[in-house]
Design a protein around this motif. Structure first.
Motif, short mmCIF file in Angstrom:
data_model
loop_
_atom_site.label_atom_id
_atom_site.label_comp_id
_atom_site.label_asym_id
_atom_site.label_seq_id
_atom_site.Cartn_x
_atom_site.Cartn_y
_atom_site.Cartn_z
N ALA A 16 3.70 1.59 -0.57
CA ALA A 16 4.29 2.91 -0.44
C ALA A 16 3.23 3.91 -0.50
O ALA A 16 2.28 4.03 -1.12
CB ALA A 16 5.21 3.06 -1.53
N PRO A 17 3.41 4.85 0.29
CA PRO A 17 2.45 6.09 0.41
C PRO A 17 2.09 6.67 -0.88
O PRO A 17 0.98 7.13 -1.08
CB PRO A 17 3.00 7.02 1.34
CG PRO A 17 4.04 6.40 2.19
CD PRO A 17 4.43 5.34 1.29
N ASP A 18 2.97 7.00 -1.79
CA ASP A 18 2.87 7.56 -3.06
C ASP A 18 2.66 6.59 -4.34
O ASP A 18 2.45 6.83 -5.29
CB ASP A 18 3.91 8.51 -3.53
CG ASP A 18 5.41 7.41 -3.50
OD1 ASP A 18 5.21 6.36 -3.23
OD2 ASP A 18 6.17 8.09 -4.28
N ALA A 19 2.26 5.27 -3.89
CA ALA A 19 2.05 4.56 -4.76
C ALA A 19 0.54 4.42 -5.28
O ALA A 19 -0.47 4.80 -4.88
CB ALA A 19 2.06 2.91 -4.40
N PRO A 20 0.45 4.35 -6.74
CA PRO A 20 -1.10 4.58 -7.28
C PRO A 20 -1.90 3.14 -7.28
O PRO A 20 -2.61 2.97 -8.07
CB PRO A 20 -0.72 4.79 -8.84
CG PRO A 20 0.46 4.30 -9.26
CD PRO A 20 1.50 4.26 -7.67
#
Length: 156
Positions: free
Chosen positions: A36-40
């Motif tokens: 996901a784009p906001d995954a760390p």
């Protein structure tokens, strides 16, 4: 051969690759969360001859990095591709420790990649740690201090 950042639309294929490599169920949701784009997390795909033959995922850990997944397609195993991906994760760790959970059957591979068993278990998975260069240096300093102070009487 090319190691690149994996893309979100590859989640299903990467989950299937991991399932094939480890003989377990495909966990597409896990790969979707990691991609996901906001995954760390950072997810890598290893391409050879136009196909993805390996994958790795890692994230920051409080003391270094945590290896979330490493998989190489069965037909490509035993040729150094897993170690190649593991070295990329090691470079990303930049001298910090790398923590990992791996199936018991992968213990030999993990040890050949510089990991030591931690003695911890998570279901059928074992905990592993590859000390970073910085933590090894701290250990050497602690050992030197211990040896230097061995003959010094304790303060009263």
């Amino acid at each position: 051969m090319r190691l690149r950042q994996a893309l979100f639309f590859e989640a299903q294929a990467l989950a299937a690759l991991e399932a094939q490599a480890q003989g377990g169920p495909a966990e597409e949701g896990r790969w979707q969360a990691w991609l996901a784009p906001d995954a760390p997390c950072i997810c890598l795909a290893l391409e050879k001859e136009g196909s993805v033959i390996g994958a790795a995922a890692y994230a920051r850990h409080y003391s270094g990095l945590e290896l979330l997944a490493l998989a190489v397609a069965p037909g490509w195993q035993g040729r150094g591709y897993g170690r190649f991906c593991m070295r990329a994760v090691g470079r990303a760790a930049a001298g910090r420790p790398v923590h990992a959970w791996a199936p018991a059957g992968a213990a030999g591979f993990m040890e050949r990649c510089g990991f030591a068993p931690t003695g911890r278990r998570q279901g059928c998975r074992l905990g592993f740690l590859r000390p970073g260069a910085r933590s090894a240096a701290v250990g050497q300093v602690q050992q030197a201090l211990t040896e230097a102070l061995a003959g010094v009487p304790a303060p009263v």
